[in-house]
Design a protein around this motif. Sequence first.
Motif, short mmCIF file in Angstrom:
data_model
loop_
_atom_site.label_atom_id
_atom_site.label_comp_id
_atom_site.label_asym_id
_atom_site.label_seq_id
_atom_site.Cartn_x
_atom_site.Cartn_y
_atom_site.Cartn_z
N THR A 65 0.83 -1.20 0.00
CA THR A 65 0.00 0.00 0.00
C THR A 65 0.87 1.26 0.00
O THR A 65 0.60 2.21 -0.74
CB THR A 65 -0.95 -0.01 1.20
N GLU A 66 1.93 1.26 0.80
CA GLU A 66 2.85 2.40 0.84
C GLU A 66 3.48 2.65 -0.53
O GLU A 66 3.57 3.79 -0.99
CB GLU A 66 3.97 2.16 1.86
N VAL A 67 3.94 1.58 -1.15
CA VAL A 67 4.60 1.70 -2.45
C VAL A 67 3.63 2.22 -3.50
O VAL A 67 3.98 3.11 -4.30
CB VAL A 67 5.22 0.35 -2.89
N ALA A 68 2.41 1.72 -3.50
CA ALA A 68 1.41 2.19 -4.46
C ALA A 68 1.19 3.69 -4.29
O ALA A 68 1.14 4.43 -5.28
CB ALA A 68 0.10 1.42 -4.29
N LEU A 69 1.08 4.14 -3.05
CA LEU A 69 0.90 5.57 -2.80
C LEU A 69 2.12 6.37 -3.23
O LEU A 69 2.00 7.43 -3.84
CB LEU A 69 0.60 5.81 -1.32
N GLU A 70 3.32 5.87 -2.92
CA GLU A 70 4.55 6.56 -3.30
C GLU A 70 4.67 6.70 -4.82
O GLU A 70 5.14 7.72 -5.32
CB GLU A 70 5.77 5.79 -2.77
N LEU A 71 4.26 5.66 -5.54
CA LEU A 71 4.39 5.66 -6.99
C LEU A 71 3.20 6.32 -7.69
O LEU A 71 3.25 6.58 -8.89
CB LEU A 71 4.53 4.22 -7.51
N GLY A 72 2.12 6.55 -6.94
CA GLY A 72 0.92 7.09 -7.55
C GLY A 72 0.25 6.09 -8.47
O GLY A 72 -0.38 6.46 -9.46
N GLU A 73 0.40 4.81 -8.14
CA GLU A 73 -0.16 3.73 -8.96
C GLU A 73 -1.32 3.07 -8.23
O GLU A 73 -1.43 3.13 -7.01
CB GLU A 73 0.91 2.66 -9.24
N ASN A 74 -2.17 2.40 -8.99
CA ASN A 74 -3.26 1.62 -8.42
C ASN A 74 -2.66 0.47 -7.61
O ASN A 74 -1.79 -0.26 -8.09
CB ASN A 74 -4.12 1.07 -9.56
N ARG A 75 -3.12 0.32 -6.38
CA ARG A 75 -2.59 -0.70 -5.48
C ARG A 75 -2.68 -2.11 -6.07
O ARG A 75 -1.79 -2.94 -5.92
CB ARG A 75 -3.36 -0.63 -4.15
N TYR A 76 -3.78 -2.38 -6.76
CA TYR A 76 -3.97 -3.71 -7.33
C TYR A 76 -3.02 -3.98 -8.49
O TYR A 76 -2.57 -5.11 -8.69
CB TYR A 76 -5.43 -3.92 -7.73
N GLU A 77 -2.69 -2.94 -9.24
CA GLU A 77 -1.72 -3.10 -10.33
C GLU A 77 -0.31 -3.33 -9.76
O GLU A 77 0.46 -4.11 -10.32
CB GLU A 77 -1.74 -1.88 -11.25
N VAL A 78 0.00 -2.66 -8.67
CA VAL A 78 1.30 -2.87 -8.02
C VAL A 78 1.37 -4.30 -7.50
O VAL A 78 2.38 -4.99 -7.66
CB VAL A 78 1.55 -1.84 -6.90
N GLU A 79 0.29 -4.77 -6.89
CA GLU A 79 0.26 -6.15 -6.37
C GLU A 79 0.40 -7.16 -7.51
O GLU A 79 1.12 -8.15 -7.38
CB GLU A 79 -1.02 -6.41 -5.59
N ARG A 80 -0.26 -6.90 -8.63
CA ARG A 80 -0.16 -7.80 -9.78
C ARG A 80 1.28 -7.86 -10.28
O ARG A 80 1.83 -8.93 -10.55
CB ARG A 80 -1.09 -7.33 -10.91
N ALA A 81 1.92 -6.69 -10.38
CA ALA A 81 3.31 -6.64 -10.82
C ALA A 81 4.23 -7.37 -9.83
O ALA A 81 5.14 -8.10 -10.24
CB ALA A 81 3.76 -5.19 -10.98
N LEU A 82 3.97 -7.19 -8.55
CA LEU A 82 4.78 -7.83 -7.51
C LEU A 82 4.66 -9.34 -7.58
O LEU A 82 5.66 -10.06 -7.59
CB LEU A 82 4.35 -7.32 -6.13
#
Length: 68
Positions: free
Chosen positions: A38-55
Amino acid sequence: MAITLPDDLIVLERSAWAQIQAGTLTADTAAAVQARLTEVALELGENRYEVERALKGAVRHPEPAGVE
């Protein structure tokens, strides 16, 4: 555009994935991954679910070496 994931998040997810495979995942480990995600998504300004998918893709289905 590809999402650039910080090393510490990848390390957390690798630990969680190893625990999942061993059947030993703890709530603390899962919560740590979710909190950092959640922190990373906010830092990057990206959708949290897209960050999770990438991770999950990076950890569970990594590209073979030398493939971009």
